[in-house]
Design an enzyme around this catalytic site. Structure first.
Site, PDB file in Angstrom:
ATOM      1  N   HIS A   1      37.689 -10.430  -0.682  1.00 10.47           N
ATOM      2  CA  HIS A   1      37.862 -11.584  -1.574  1.00 10.47           C
ATOM      3  C   HIS A   1      36.730 -11.642  -2.601  1.00 10.47           C
ATOM      4  O   HIS A   1      36.965 -11.909  -3.783  1.00 10.47           O
ATOM      5  CB  HIS A   1      37.844 -12.898  -0.781  1.00 10.47           C
TER       6      HIS A   1
ATOM      7  N   LYS B   1      49.685 -21.658   8.391  1.00  7.69           N
ATOM      8  CA  LYS B   1      48.718 -20.876   9.179  1.00  7.69           C
ATOM      9  C   LYS B   1      47.749 -21.820   9.856  1.00  7.69           C
ATOM     10  O   LYS B   1      47.238 -22.736   9.219  1.00  7.69           O
ATOM     11  CB  LYS B   1      47.910 -19.959   8.250  1.00  7.69           C
TER      12      LYS B   1
ATOM     13  N   ARG C   1      46.342  -5.299  -1.656  1.00 13.65           N
ATOM     14  CA  ARG C   1      45.720  -4.233  -0.863  1.00 13.65           C
ATOM     15  C   ARG C   1      46.641  -3.033  -0.719  1.00 13.65           C
ATOM     16  O   ARG C   1      46.207  -1.893  -0.754  1.00 13.65           O
ATOM     17  CB  ARG C   1      45.389  -4.751   0.549  1.00 13.65           C
TER      18      ARG C   1
ATOM     19  N   SER D   1      41.647 -11.347   6.689  1.00 16.96           N
ATOM     20  CA  SER D   1      40.956 -12.445   7.384  1.00 16.96           C
ATOM     21  C   SER D   1      41.436 -12.552   8.826  1.00 16.96           C
ATOM     22  O   SER D   1      40.645 -12.800   9.737  1.00 16.96           O
ATOM     23  CB  SER D   1      41.211 -13.765   6.652  1.00 16.96           C
TER      24      SER D   1
HETATM   25  O1  PNS Z   1      45.264 -16.506   1.485  1.00 16.57           O
HETATM   26  P1  PNS Z   1      46.739 -16.680   1.530  1.00 16.57           P
HETATM   27  O2  PNS Z   1      47.137 -17.458   2.751  1.00 16.57           O
HETATM   28  O3  PNS Z   1      47.462 -15.373   1.409  1.00 16.57           O
HETATM   29  O4  PNS Z   1      47.117 -17.544   0.241  1.00 16.57           O
HETATM   30  C1  PNS Z   1      48.456 -17.967   0.047  1.00 16.57           C
HETATM   31  C2  PNS Z   1      48.529 -18.997  -1.097  1.00 16.57           C
HETATM   32  C3  PNS Z   1      47.527 -20.105  -0.871  1.00 16.57           C
HETATM   33  C4  PNS Z   1      48.252 -18.325  -2.394  1.00 16.57           C
HETATM   34  C5  PNS Z   1      49.990 -19.539  -1.122  1.00 16.57           C
HETATM   35  O5  PNS Z   1      50.367 -19.917   0.176  1.00 16.57           O
HETATM   36  C6  PNS Z   1      50.127 -20.736  -2.055  1.00 16.57           C
HETATM   37  O6  PNS Z   1      50.096 -20.603  -3.254  1.00 16.57           O
HETATM   38  N1  PNS Z   1      50.286 -21.924  -1.438  1.00 16.57           N
HETATM   39  C7  PNS Z   1      50.352 -23.178  -2.162  1.00 16.57           C
HETATM   40  C8  PNS Z   1      51.776 -23.705  -2.119  1.00 16.57           C
HETATM   41  C9  PNS Z   1      52.567 -23.093  -3.223  1.00 16.57           C
HETATM   42  O7  PNS Z   1      52.236 -23.162  -4.385  1.00 16.57           O
HETATM   43  N2  PNS Z   1      53.674 -22.456  -2.831  1.00 16.57           N
HETATM   44  C10 PNS Z   1      54.542 -21.800  -3.773  1.00 16.57           C
HETATM   45  C11 PNS Z   1      54.019 -20.430  -4.122  1.00 16.57           C
HETATM   46  S1  PNS Z   1      55.306 -19.381  -3.914  1.00 16.57           S
END
Ligand code: PNS
Length: 169
Positions: A17, A41, A96, A134
């Site tokens: 990150h 999660k 990745r 993570s």
């Molecule tokens: O670190 P992560 O868990 O891979 O991050 C995922 C994240 C936070 C980018 C994604 O879950 C997100 O954008 N969540 C916020 C809710 C949202 O906007 N959902 C629609 C996106 S498709």
């Protein structure tokens, strides 16, 4: 001024990150690292703890000129809403492997539908960090493995401490 938001769970932040943050901050004028409490999660660290650890990691691990252009926020709800609130026209995500691509492409498409003015920009994870995740870092730490090459020292210390006090589910 170009502003990018880098959303994620960061539970915990890894060197992978940090590498993305640094490279994004060399491309955009400002990077807003946005920490989500992802309802899908179970987080090991609370949001406040993650923000604190990330702040310290950025200050200690990144060059001062880069760190100075990164801010950290917490958010709930949609990434695009957080992007608009912070004046970001770009969403940054790291890729990745091909296995990341499918989910990331779908998220980018959803975000594009919700906010056509916001573009998603992908950074390919540095080769040396390609294996990092993570979830696996947490698993390795839980079983007493050495994660010092994967996460900043402050995170490794918290992982050891969280192991002693048990998982936060
Ligand atoms: O670190 P992560 O868990 O891979 O991050 C995922 C994240 C936070 C980018 C994604 O879950 C997100 O954008 N969540 C916020 C809710 C949202 O906007 N959902 C629609 C996106 S498709």
């Amino acid at each position: 001024m170009s502003v990018a938001i880098y959303p994620g769970s960061f539970d915990p932040i890894t060197y992978g990150h940090l590498d993305i943050v640094e490279r994004a901050a060399r491309v955009f004028d400002r990077v807003v690292l946005a920490v989500l409490q992802n309802p899908r999660k179970a987080a090991l660290f609370g949001e406040a703890e993650r923000v604190e650890v990330i702040g310290r990691a950025i200050a200690e691990e990144l060059p001062a000129d880069v760190a100075g252009r990164v801010s950290i926020v917490r958010f709930d709800g949609l990434t695009v809403d957080a992007a608009r609130r912070h004046g970001a026209e770009f969403v940054v995500r790291g890729l990745r492997a091909v296995s990341d691509f499918e989910t990331e492409l779908q998220m980018a498409h959803f975000n594009q539908k919700l906010a056509p003015e916001i573009d998603t920009v992908f950074f390919m994870t540095a080769l040396e960090h390609g294996y990092l995740s993570s979830s696996l870092v947490k698993e390795i730490a839980r079983f007493g493995g050495d994660v010092s090459a994967m996460v900043p020292p402050g995170v490794a210390a918290r992982l050891r401490a969280s192991d002693e006090r048990g998982p936060r589910l």
